[in-house]
Structure formats: structure tokens, C-alpha cells
Design a protein around this motif. Structure first.
Motif, PDB file in Angstrom:
ATOM      1  N   PHE A  71      -5.038 -24.962 -29.830  1.00  0.00           N
ATOM      2  CA  PHE A  71      -4.838 -23.579 -28.955  1.00  0.00           C
ATOM      3  C   PHE A  71      -3.234 -23.866 -28.448  1.00  0.00           C
ATOM      4  CE2 PHE A  71      -9.289 -24.577 -27.072  1.00  0.00           C
ATOM      5  CZ  PHE A  71      -9.799 -23.435 -27.638  1.00  0.00           C
ATOM      6  N   ARG A  72      -2.533 -25.027 -28.433  1.00  0.00           N
ATOM      7  CA  ARG A  72      -1.149 -24.958 -27.971  1.00  0.00           C
ATOM      8  C   ARG A  72      -0.154 -24.227 -29.072  1.00  0.00           C
ATOM      9  NH1 ARG A  72       2.539 -23.542 -26.087  1.00  0.00           N
ATOM     10  NH2 ARG A  72       3.859 -24.610 -24.443  1.00  0.00           N
ATOM     11  N   TRP A  73      -0.574 -24.408 -30.415  1.00  0.00           N
ATOM     12  CA  TRP A  73       0.078 -23.875 -31.548  1.00  0.00           C
ATOM     13  C   TRP A  73      -0.231 -22.270 -31.295  1.00  0.00           C
ATOM     14  CZ3 TRP A  73       3.608 -24.608 -35.023  1.00  0.00           C
ATOM     15  CH2 TRP A  73       3.500 -23.895 -36.368  1.00  0.00           C
ATOM     16  N   ASP A 181       3.289 -22.277  -8.091  1.00  0.00           N
ATOM     17  CA  ASP A 181       3.029 -23.317  -8.933  1.00  0.00           C
ATOM     18  C   ASP A 181       2.621 -22.833 -10.284  1.00  0.00           C
ATOM     19  OD1 ASP A 181       4.022 -24.989  -7.042  1.00  0.00           O
ATOM     20  OD2 ASP A 181       2.062 -25.789  -6.277  1.00  0.00           O
ATOM     21  N   LYS A 182       1.942 -21.949 -10.417  1.00  0.00           N
ATOM     22  CA  LYS A 182       1.141 -21.528 -11.735  1.00  0.00           C
ATOM     23  C   LYS A 182       2.295 -20.771 -12.487  1.00  0.00           C
ATOM     24  CE  LYS A 182      -3.531 -22.017 -10.661  1.00  0.00           C
ATOM     25  NZ  LYS A 182      -5.064 -21.044 -10.664  1.00  0.00           N
ATOM     26  N   ALA A 183       2.854 -19.892 -11.560  1.00  0.00           N
ATOM     27  CA  ALA A 183       4.015 -18.953 -12.234  1.00  0.00           C
ATOM     28  C   ALA A 183       5.237 -19.824 -12.868  1.00  0.00           C
ATOM     29  CB  ALA A 183       4.773 -18.287 -11.301  1.00  0.00           C
ATOM     30  N   LEU A 184       5.640 -20.743 -12.127  1.00  0.00           N
ATOM     31  CA  LEU A 184       6.579 -21.802 -12.514  1.00  0.00           C
ATOM     32  C   LEU A 184       6.354 -22.634 -13.849  1.00  0.00           C
ATOM     33  CD1 LEU A 184       8.407 -22.947  -9.244  1.00  0.00           C
ATOM     34  CD2 LEU A 184       9.151 -21.354 -10.933  1.00  0.00           C
ATOM     35  N   ALA A 185       4.857 -22.966 -13.735  1.00  0.00           N
ATOM     36  CA  ALA A 185       4.514 -23.944 -14.723  1.00  0.00           C
ATOM     37  C   ALA A 185       4.285 -22.751 -16.168  1.00  0.00           C
ATOM     38  CB  ALA A 185       3.204 -24.426 -14.482  1.00  0.00           C
ATOM     39  N   ARG A 186       4.056 -21.814 -15.980  1.00  0.00           N
ATOM     40  CA  ARG A 186       3.885 -20.973 -17.034  1.00  0.00           C
ATOM     41  C   ARG A 186       5.419 -20.441 -17.671  1.00  0.00           C
ATOM     42  NH1 ARG A 186       3.296 -19.530 -21.340  1.00  0.00           N
ATOM     43  NH2 ARG A 186       2.105 -17.652 -22.207  1.00  0.00           N
ATOM     44  N   TRP A 188       8.102 -22.509 -17.495  1.00  0.00           N
ATOM     45  CA  TRP A 188       8.218 -23.855 -18.146  1.00  0.00           C
ATOM     46  C   TRP A 188       7.608 -23.962 -19.452  1.00  0.00           C
ATOM     47  CZ3 TRP A 188      11.692 -27.697 -16.367  1.00  0.00           C
ATOM     48  CH2 TRP A 188      11.641 -28.745 -16.935  1.00  0.00           C
ATOM     49  N   ALA A 189       6.360 -23.479 -19.640  1.00  0.00           N
ATOM     50  CA  ALA A 189       5.598 -23.596 -20.907  1.00  0.00           C
ATOM     51  C   ALA A 189       6.284 -22.894 -21.984  1.00  0.00           C
ATOM     52  CB  ALA A 189       4.314 -23.253 -20.465  1.00  0.00           C
ATOM     53  N   VAL A 190       7.000 -21.767 -21.645  1.00  0.00           N
ATOM     54  CA  VAL A 190       7.468 -21.099 -22.445  1.00  0.00           C
ATOM     55  C   VAL A 190       8.553 -21.748 -23.336  1.00  0.00           C
ATOM     56  CG1 VAL A 190       9.016 -18.890 -22.906  1.00  0.00           C
ATOM     57  CG2 VAL A 190       6.779 -18.675 -21.347  1.00  0.00           C
ATOM     58  N   GLY A 191       9.300 -22.412 -22.625  1.00  0.00           N
ATOM     59  CA  GLY A 191      10.103 -23.274 -23.380  1.00  0.00           C
ATOM     60  C   GLY A 191       9.655 -24.329 -24.192  1.00  0.00           C
ATOM     61  N   GLU A 192       8.622 -24.904 -23.764  1.00  0.00           N
ATOM     62  CA  GLU A 192       7.607 -25.807 -24.418  1.00  0.00           C
ATOM     63  C   GLU A 192       7.270 -25.322 -25.794  1.00  0.00           C
ATOM     64  OE1 GLU A 192       7.016 -29.642 -22.936  1.00  0.00           O
ATOM     65  OE2 GLU A 192       9.134 -28.691 -22.596  1.00  0.00           O
ATOM     66  N   SER A 193       6.940 -24.253 -25.485  1.00  0.00           N
ATOM     67  CA  SER A 193       6.472 -23.401 -26.707  1.00  0.00           C
ATOM     68  C   SER A 193       7.452 -23.489 -27.856  1.00  0.00           C
ATOM     69  CB  SER A 193       5.837 -22.164 -26.582  1.00  0.00           C
ATOM     70  OG  SER A 193       4.822 -21.853 -25.701  1.00  0.00           O
ATOM     71  N   ARG A 194       8.657 -23.456 -27.497  1.00  0.00           N
ATOM     72  CA  ARG A 194       9.763 -23.528 -28.660  1.00  0.00           C
ATOM     73  C   ARG A 194       9.800 -24.754 -29.546  1.00  0.00           C
ATOM     74  NH1 ARG A 194       9.824 -18.944 -30.160  1.00  0.00           N
ATOM     75  NH2 ARG A 194      12.118 -18.958 -30.700  1.00  0.00           N
ATOM     76  N   LEU A 195       9.389 -25.846 -28.636  1.00  0.00           N
ATOM     77  CA  LEU A 195       9.314 -27.188 -29.490  1.00  0.00           C
ATOM     78  C   LEU A 195       8.295 -27.402 -30.181  1.00  0.00           C
ATOM     79  CD1 LEU A 195      10.007 -29.582 -26.431  1.00  0.00           C
ATOM     80  CD2 LEU A 195      11.582 -28.591 -27.810  1.00  0.00           C
ATOM     81  N   ALA A 256      -4.614 -24.735 -23.696  1.00  0.00           N
ATOM     82  CA  ALA A 256      -3.518 -24.810 -24.378  1.00  0.00           C
ATOM     83  C   ALA A 256      -2.412 -25.374 -23.460  1.00  0.00           C
ATOM     84  CB  ALA A 256      -3.136 -23.399 -25.013  1.00  0.00           C
ATOM     85  N   LEU A 257      -2.317 -25.070 -22.102  1.00  0.00           N
ATOM     86  CA  LEU A 257      -1.189 -25.489 -21.258  1.00  0.00           C
ATOM     87  C   LEU A 257      -1.429 -26.864 -20.772  1.00  0.00           C
ATOM     88  CD1 LEU A 257      -0.602 -22.284 -19.199  1.00  0.00           C
ATOM     89  CD2 LEU A 257       0.866 -23.148 -21.097  1.00  0.00           C
ATOM     90  N   SER A 258      -2.607 -27.568 -21.091  1.00  0.00           N
ATOM     91  CA  SER A 258      -2.904 -29.003 -20.831  1.00  0.00           C
ATOM     92  C   SER A 258      -2.167 -29.859 -21.692  1.00  0.00           C
ATOM     93  CB  SER A 258      -4.229 -29.212 -20.545  1.00  0.00           C
ATOM     94  OG  SER A 258      -4.835 -29.219 -21.917  1.00  0.00           O
ATOM     95  N   LEU A 259      -1.854 -29.132 -22.992  1.00  0.00           N
ATOM     96  CA  LEU A 259      -0.937 -29.932 -23.888  1.00  0.00           C
ATOM     97  C   LEU A 259       0.552 -29.617 -24.183  1.00  0.00           C
ATOM     98  CD1 LEU A 259      -3.940 -29.288 -26.673  1.00  0.00           C
ATOM     99  CD2 LEU A 259      -3.294 -31.488 -25.237  1.00  0.00           C
ATOM    100  N   ASN A 260       1.473 -29.790 -22.912  1.00  0.00           N
ATOM    101  CA  ASN A 260       2.504 -29.756 -23.295  1.00  0.00           C
ATOM    102  C   ASN A 260       3.110 -30.750 -23.831  1.00  0.00           C
ATOM    103  OD1 ASN A 260       3.136 -27.085 -22.158  1.00  0.00           O
ATOM    104  ND2 ASN A 260       3.062 -27.814 -19.831  1.00  0.00           N
ATOM    105  N   ALA A 261       4.549 -30.602 -24.313  1.00  0.00           N
ATOM    106  CA  ALA A 261       5.307 -31.460 -25.223  1.00  0.00           C
ATOM    107  C   ALA A 261       5.397 -32.689 -24.488  1.00  0.00           C
ATOM    108  CB  ALA A 261       6.355 -30.757 -25.502  1.00  0.00           C
TER     109      ALA A 261
END
Length: 266
Positions: A71-73, A181-186, A188-195, A256-261
Motif C-alpha cells: 500500500f505505501r509504495w 490534524d488529518k490534513a497536516l498528516a496527509r 507530511w506524508a506527501v514528503g514521506e512518499s518521496r523517500l 498506507a499512511l500507517s507505514l510512514n518512513a
């Protein structure tokens, strides 16, 4: 990463009144709200770029690229796409509402124009540092193989996607405070996706978020932007009154978002 960004590239009561035309920076990409001379300068704002990723960059990158599946990939691959109309729905699960050109035209335009501002805020530093991307060093796969040739010529620091994601997260946090909180977490996750995609180092992502925050702060001095924010907030209220929900698979996105970097689950 301006060249990369440019390649990918508007309340119910207002729907009967077409929005005034906005000029394009290049075909398909709207101009931002900020004049060139007030766009935040990454060379002035950011610390010097680590040449090829510092020790923490490389440690985290090694852990993340070992999990390039599931999911995270898939979400990371999706988050790479900043083209509209696809990108418009990126935060729809986070705020539990449909976002589209037809239902939320003011918000749709707001996202397009603010993305230009955030993307441009990273351009000077990218060009100045020309930092190599992780896949150029570790030779592991990326989530965007068709773009790798271009990415090799585009500096890695700071991340344009992380800047845009964090700026959009702040926008949705403000116009939908009950989902802050959910908006900011999302965002944040856009950046994590680049990793996960193996196209940026952690230091690139952190610097991108700094530029997104700087652009968001500067945009609040722009009356066009603040007016668009107010209009977008009314549109979201209208969408909620109609009961219109996201068309994305929000359960898969949550998984997917439960598996951040930085998660211990990696």
C-alpha cells in the motif's frame, strides 16, 4: 525542480458564475499568487545541502527502500502525480469530502496556483546545489522509472513535492479546521512518499517542508489568496451539505499512511 514540476502540470453559488481567467505560466500550469520578487528564497532560508545525503539520510533511505511494495509504495507512486485533475483529490480522504473542478472550482484553482508558488520557491536552491538523488547513488528502483532521466538533471534539494504537499496540508488545515490534524498528516506524508520512491533524501524533504511553510506564510499577505481561501471554505461547506465524499479508496490510503518512513513498522 521547477522544470520537473512544470512538466506535470475553481461555493455552489459561484458555479453559475465562471471564474475570471488566470494566465498560464506555461500551457496547463497557472501562474501563482506571488510575484517573482517575493517568492521565498531557498538559498537564503535553508542550510547548506548535504552533498549526497548525510548519515541519517542514508540510514533512513536504506530502511525505506527495503519496503518498496504494498500500500505505501502504491500511495507514494500516486503522490508523485501532481497533474490536475488527479492531484485535486489528494486530500479528499483526509478532509472526508469530494474535491473537484465541478464541485469546488475555487478550491481547485487555489490548489493549482498555490502549487506553482510552492514549486517556484524550491527552484533557486535546486539549481544552486544540484544535489544528486538517492537512486543515482544506491541504484535501487524508483516509483517513477519513466522520469528518472529527467530527475538526474534536476537537483534533489529541496524537494518540490514536499513543499507542495506541506503547503496544501496547511491550506486544508485552515479551511477545514475540524480536520486539521488529518490534513497536516496527509501533507507530511506527501514528503514521506518521496523517500519511498527513492527520489529524495530526508534532508531534501525537510527542506521542502520549510519552503512550503515559508510560501504559505507569505501567501497570507496576498489578498487574492486570502479571498480564495475564504471562497474555498464555503465550497467545502456546500459539498458537506450535499454529502459528497471522496472517490478514492480511503481505507487503503489509511493503511498506507500507517507505514510512514519514521514508523517502527518498517
Amino acid at each position: 525542480m521547477l522544470s520537473s514540476f512544470l512538466l506535470f502540470g475553481g461555493c455552489t453559488s459561484n458555479q453559475s458564475q465562471p471564474l475570471e481567467p488566470v494566465a498560464e505560466l506555461i500551457p496547463g500550469i497557472l501562474i501563482g499568487y506571488l510575484p517573482h520578487d517575493v517568492i521565498p528564497d531557498g538559498i537564503a532560508l535553508l542550510p547548506t545541502a548535504p552533498i549526497a545525503g548525510n548519515a541519517e539520510d542514508k540510514r533512513l533511505n536504506t530502511e525505506v527502500i527495503a519496503n518498496q511494495e504494498g500500500f505505501r509504495w502504491e500511495l507514494a507512486t500516486s503522490d508523485d502525480n501532481l497533474e490536475f485533475p488527479v492531484a485535486a483529490s489528494m486530500f479528499s480522504c483526509a478532509i472526508d469530502a469530494k474535491i473537484s473542478k465541478e464541485e469546488t472550482p475555487q478550491l481547485y484553482r487555489l490548489l493549482r496556483r498555490s502549487a506553482t508558488d510552492a514549486g517556484l520557491s524550491t527552484y533557486a536552491a535546486k539549481k544552486y546545489y544540484q544535489k544528486k538523488r538517492p537512486f543515482m547513488i544506491n541504484e535501487a528502483p524508483t516509483c517513477v522509472p519513466a522520469k528518472e532521466a529527467h530527475l538526474r538533471t534536476s537537483g534533489s534539494y529541496p524537494s518540490g513535492h514536499a513543499a507542495i504537499g506541506w503547503l496544501w496540508g496547511q491550506i486544508f488545515s485552515e479551511i477545514t479546521p475540524e480536520y486539521s490534524d488529518k490534513a497536516l498528516a496527509r501533507g507530511w506524508a506527501v514528503g514521506e512518499s518521496r523517500l519511498f520512491c527513492n527520489v529524495h533524501w530526508q534532508s531534501d524533504v525537510e527542506a521542502g517542508r520549510t519552503m512550503g511553510a515559508a510560501a504559505f506564510a507569505r501567501l497570507h499577505a496576498n489578498t487574492e489568496f486570502t479571498s480564495a481561501m475564504a471562497a474555498a471554505k464555503l465550497e467545502i461547506a456546500s459539498v458537506r451539505a450535499k454529502g459528497l465524499k471522496s472517490s478514492r479508496d480511503c481505507n487503503a490510503e489509511t493503511n498506507a499512511l500507517s507505514l510512514n518512513a519514521d514508523s517502527e513498522k518498517l
